[in-house]
Design a protein around this motif. Structure first.
Motif, PDB file in Angstrom:
ATOM      1  N   THR A   1      20.611  68.917  29.343  1.00 10.50           N
ATOM      2  CA  THR A   1      21.932  68.694  28.951  1.00 10.50           C
ATOM      3  C   THR A   1      21.728  68.113  27.351  1.00 10.50           C
ATOM      4  OG1 THR A   1      21.781  66.649  30.244  1.00 10.50           O
ATOM      5  CG2 THR A   1      23.224  68.451  31.190  1.00 10.50           C
TER       6      THR A   1
ATOM      7  N   THR B   1      41.448  72.563  30.596  1.00  5.76           N
ATOM      8  CA  THR B   1      40.876  72.113  29.348  1.00  5.76           C
ATOM      9  C   THR B   1      41.004  73.294  28.368  1.00  5.76           C
ATOM     10  OG1 THR B   1      38.682  73.580  29.914  1.00  5.76           O
ATOM     11  CG2 THR B   1      38.754  70.862  30.452  1.00  5.76           C
TER      12      THR B   1
ATOM     13  N   GLN C   1      39.573  75.666  25.850  1.00  3.42           N
ATOM     14  CA  GLN C   1      38.367  76.520  25.504  1.00  3.42           C
ATOM     15  C   GLN C   1      38.346  77.517  24.509  1.00  3.42           C
ATOM     16  OE1 GLN C   1      35.500  75.547  27.076  1.00  3.42           O
ATOM     17  NE2 GLN C   1      36.566  74.628  28.562  1.00  3.42           N
TER      18      GLN C   1
ATOM     19  N   PRO D   1      32.154  80.302  23.070  1.00  4.64           N
ATOM     20  CA  PRO D   1      30.755  79.569  23.472  1.00  4.64           C
ATOM     21  C   PRO D   1      30.195  79.017  22.528  1.00  4.64           C
ATOM     22  CG  PRO D   1      30.486  82.188  23.641  1.00  4.64           C
ATOM     23  CD  PRO D   1      31.775  81.689  23.269  1.00  4.64           C
ATOM     24  N   ARG D   2      29.249  78.161  22.629  1.00  5.04           N
ATOM     25  CA  ARG D   2      28.235  77.543  21.632  1.00  5.04           C
ATOM     26  C   ARG D   2      27.188  78.535  21.768  1.00  5.04           C
ATOM     27  NH1 ARG D   2      31.109  72.814  23.498  1.00  5.04           N
ATOM     28  NH2 ARG D   2      32.347  72.341  21.728  1.00  5.04           N
TER      29      ARG D   2
ATOM     30  N   SER E   1      29.517  76.620  27.423  1.00  6.39           N
ATOM     31  CA  SER E   1      30.718  76.209  27.441  1.00  6.39           C
ATOM     32  C   SER E   1      31.836  77.555  27.067  1.00  6.39           C
ATOM     33  CB  SER E   1      31.289  74.918  26.890  1.00  6.39           C
ATOM     34  OG  SER E   1      30.438  73.814  27.289  1.00  6.39           O
TER      35      SER E   1
ATOM     36  N   SER F   1      35.431  74.501  22.112  1.00  8.13           N
ATOM     37  CA  SER F   1      35.267  74.594  23.726  1.00  8.13           C
ATOM     38  C   SER F   1      34.877  73.183  24.185  1.00  8.13           C
ATOM     39  CB  SER F   1      34.189  75.439  23.979  1.00  8.13           C
ATOM     40  OG  SER F   1      34.448  76.710  23.837  1.00  8.13           O
ATOM     41  N   THR F   2      35.865  72.632  25.238  1.00  7.21           N
ATOM     42  CA  THR F   2      35.563  71.523  25.718  1.00  7.21           C
ATOM     43  C   THR F   2      34.185  71.660  26.767  1.00  7.21           C
ATOM     44  OG1 THR F   2      38.008  71.344  25.967  1.00  7.21           O
ATOM     45  CG2 THR F   2      36.635  69.656  27.374  1.00  7.21           C
ATOM     46  N   TYR F   3      33.432  70.547  26.542  1.00  4.92           N
ATOM     47  CA  TYR F   3      32.229  70.498  27.308  1.00  4.92           C
ATOM     48  C   TYR F   3      32.221  69.106  27.948  1.00  4.92           C
ATOM     49  CZ  TYR F   3      27.254  69.616  29.047  1.00  4.92           C
ATOM     50  OH  TYR F   3      26.353  69.457  29.873  1.00  4.92           O
TER      51      TYR F   3
ATOM     52  N   ARG G   1      32.424  74.525  36.602  1.00  8.36           N
ATOM     53  CA  ARG G   1      32.277  75.242  35.429  1.00  8.36           C
ATOM     54  C   ARG G   1      30.576  75.187  35.143  1.00  8.36           C
ATOM     55  NH1 ARG G   1      35.190  76.599  31.244  1.00  8.36           N
ATOM     56  NH2 ARG G   1      33.737  75.421  29.769  1.00  8.36           N
TER      57      ARG G   1
ATOM     58  N   CYS H   1      29.216  79.041  32.877  1.00 10.01           N
ATOM     59  CA  CYS H   1      29.528  78.608  31.251  1.00 10.01           C
ATOM     60  C   CYS H   1      28.929  77.248  30.883  1.00 10.01           C
ATOM     61  CB  CYS H   1      30.523  79.118  30.839  1.00 10.01           C
ATOM     62  SG  CYS H   1      32.059  78.014  31.669  1.00 10.01           S
ATOM     63  N   ASP H   2      29.182  76.380  31.973  1.00  8.85           N
ATOM     64  CA  ASP H   2      28.497  74.941  31.285  1.00  8.85           C
ATOM     65  C   ASP H   2      26.996  74.521  31.904  1.00  8.85           C
ATOM     66  OD1 ASP H   2      30.754  74.243  29.970  1.00  8.85           O
ATOM     67  OD2 ASP H   2      31.601  72.903  31.445  1.00  8.85           O
TER      68      ASP H   2
END
Lengths: 206, 318
Positions: free
Chosen positions: A126, B12, B14, B17-18, B29, B129-131, B210, B251-252
């Motif tokens: 992470t 959230t 979104q 993606p990163r 995400s 995107s929210t993580y 997620r 995705c997370d």
């Protein structure tokens, strides 16, 4: 020289190259990232994974082999960072189990951990999580059979010769020995990460 | 433009993606179901990755504070504005002052609410995107709460009314067949578990987040001492801890992990992972990487006329 380089396709869009160690993984990953062909190039401790759209990059395997055969090492920043740690108790709930498995007293374990010179072998898991080598070969502790749902930010875990630094609250599978007060990930800073591959870490007991 | 009155279980913002930051430990995400989000964006004339609201399990309500054009795609739901039922798969033109409500989902886990021009959101590592674990992106890096006010990036009104072509409307049943490849540590499974992985049905565990979904049912046996060197993992990786209950990552997903990577969901079916509810049934269909890559190209071609599935300037939708 990677004379027997193994290249495996581990998904339709992920290829993995097995390497001899983290420094080689970082160097190869750096070179694979440069041309901007891959979506993600992620070094592991003994491998490098490359994710790319399988139809958008021609001759993937030829390209990966050619780049991976080159062996020039990567220049890294080896600055030393000191981290203050609270060992054991609520901060390191698995310390006594770890000591039992190693047949060491808590004091002897802490002294050994503080005395060791730790190197950041990779970042991963992470944001801000760091994998630190430097423990002796004999320090082999298995991961928890089932991961913990919540590990506090700053926690130090150990597993298979590594110290892992958890930068965020979240799930985690490494036995926990302590917790640092230092902030490892600051998303609002220009450089959000306290640590980077190649940096040295010294621990100091609080 | 829109004020949340009931956020539901987890809502959230979104966007894309990163990409290219996994080696810093930063996950992708973005929407758990990328295809449904692209379909919602299409109906309001947006680019496929413009920022949407991802709603989990439904039970969402908001008051509309400015005339706007919206679209919702994904899980099966009923949507009402000012008490009147509205059609799914179409552009919705709603007036300031009306109350919008989305029922609890009957099937599927996530729906995407798009507004013309996209929602305004914070950017982190190049994406809105929210993580949640690190508080990155989206609306103050967190899930929405009652009272939060969302703004559109530009003019939220569209003059067009579009409908998703019948053949491209996704529907979900609670029973998923997902194409998958054997992965790096597949050989650590004993022989009968190698068969069980692709023959038996799994049930999605109670935690379907997620980050990942546990696949319960047949317990797998594998030769592992718990000391594997940490290796890269991705959305779609199926890890198997020593407990024998595999976990499929979404995705997370974390970027590296030390549990054996026994299989990997094929890229063409990865968007479906975002629609799995606890208790749903999952069957893995074994494919070679080459066959899975061909299936990806076929699926892209199927949607390409309607959606820009492979945009030149941004990540592909699948």
């Amino acid at each position: 020289v990677c004379s027997e380089l193994t290249l495996k396709r581990i998904a339709d869009d992920v290829f993995e190259i097995d390497v001899d160690g983290p420094a080689t993984a970082q160097a190869i990953a750096h070179r694979l990232r440069e041309p901007g062909m891959a979506e993600d190039v992620v070094p592991g401790l003994r491998s490098v994974a490359v994710r790319l759209h399988p139809a958008r990059v021609p001759n993937i395997e030829t390209w990966l082999s050619a780049v991976s055969q080159r062996t020039e090492p990567l220049q890294t920043d080896s600055a030393t960072v000191e981290l203050v740690v609270h060992y054991g108790g609520e901060h390191g709930p698995d310390l006594s189990q770890v000591c039992e498995a190693l047949d060491l007293s808590a004091d002897a374990f802490i002294e050994m951990h503080i005395g060791a010179k730790h190197t950041v072998d990779m970042m991963g898991f992470t944001p801000g999580f760091a994998y630190l080598s430097g423990l002796e070969e004999g320090i082999q502790i298995p991961r928890l059979g089932t991961p913990r749902p919540r590990v506090a930010a700053g926690s130090l875990g150990i597993s298979s010769g590594y110290t892992g630094l958890y930068a965020l609250d979240g799930p985690g599978g490494w036995p926990l020995i302590g917790r640092t007060e230092n902030v490892l990930f600051s998303p609002d800073q220009r450089d959000p990460f306290l640590l980077a591959p190649g940096r040295q870490v010294r621990f100091r007991a609080a | 433009m829109l004020r949340v009155t009931k956020p539901g279980l987890q809502s959230t913002l979104q966007g894309a993606p990163r990409i290219g930051v996994r080696h810093f430990g930063v996950p992708a995400s973005g929407p758990a179901d990328t295809l449904s989000m692209a379909l919602a964006n299409r109906l309001v004339g947006n680019a496929p990755w413009d920022t949407c609201l991802e709603i989990t399990f439904g039970g969402f309500a908001a008051s509309i504070e400015a005339d706007c054009s919206l679209a919702i795609a994904g899980a099966a739901f009923e949507v009402r504005a000012a008490g009147r039922p509205l059609p799914a798969h179409e552009t919705l033109h709603v007036k300031a002052g009306c109350a919008l409500s989305i029922s609890p989902f009957k099937r599927g886990a996530r729906a995407y609410l798009a507004v013309r021009s996209g929602f305004r959101a914070l950017k982190a590592f190049g994406s809105t995107s929210t993580y949640l674990p690190a508080g990155l992106g989206g609306y103050r890096g967190r899930a929405l709460q009652a009272g939060d006010a969302l703004e559109a990036e530009g003019d939220p009104r569209s003059v067009q009314t579009l409908a998703t072509p019948e053949r491209l409307r996704l529907s979900f049943t609670g029973s998923f067949a997902l194409r998958a490849c054997a992965s790096a540590e597949f050989e650590l499974l004993d022989e009968s578990s190698q068969h069980a992985l692709f023959r038996n049905r799994f049930i999605a565990g109670r935690q379907a987040t997620r980050m990942g979904v546990a696949l319960t049912g047949p317990t797998l046996e594998l030769h592992s001492d718990g000391m594997m060197k940490s290796a890269p993992v991705f959305p779609g990786t199926i890890q198997c801890p020593e407990s024998g209950t595999p976990i499929v990552l979404l995705c997370d997903a974390q970027t590296t992990g030390g549990y054996p990577r026994i299989a990997h969901i094929a890229r063409c079916d990865r968007h479906l992972l975002g629609q799995i509810r606890p208790g749903d049934s999952i069957k893995l269909l074994r494919r070679t990487p080459e066959d899975a890559a061909r299936a990806l190209i076929e699926k892209e071609a199927y949607f390409q006329d309607w959606l820009d599935v492979v945009p030149s300037e941004s990540p592909p939708i699948l």
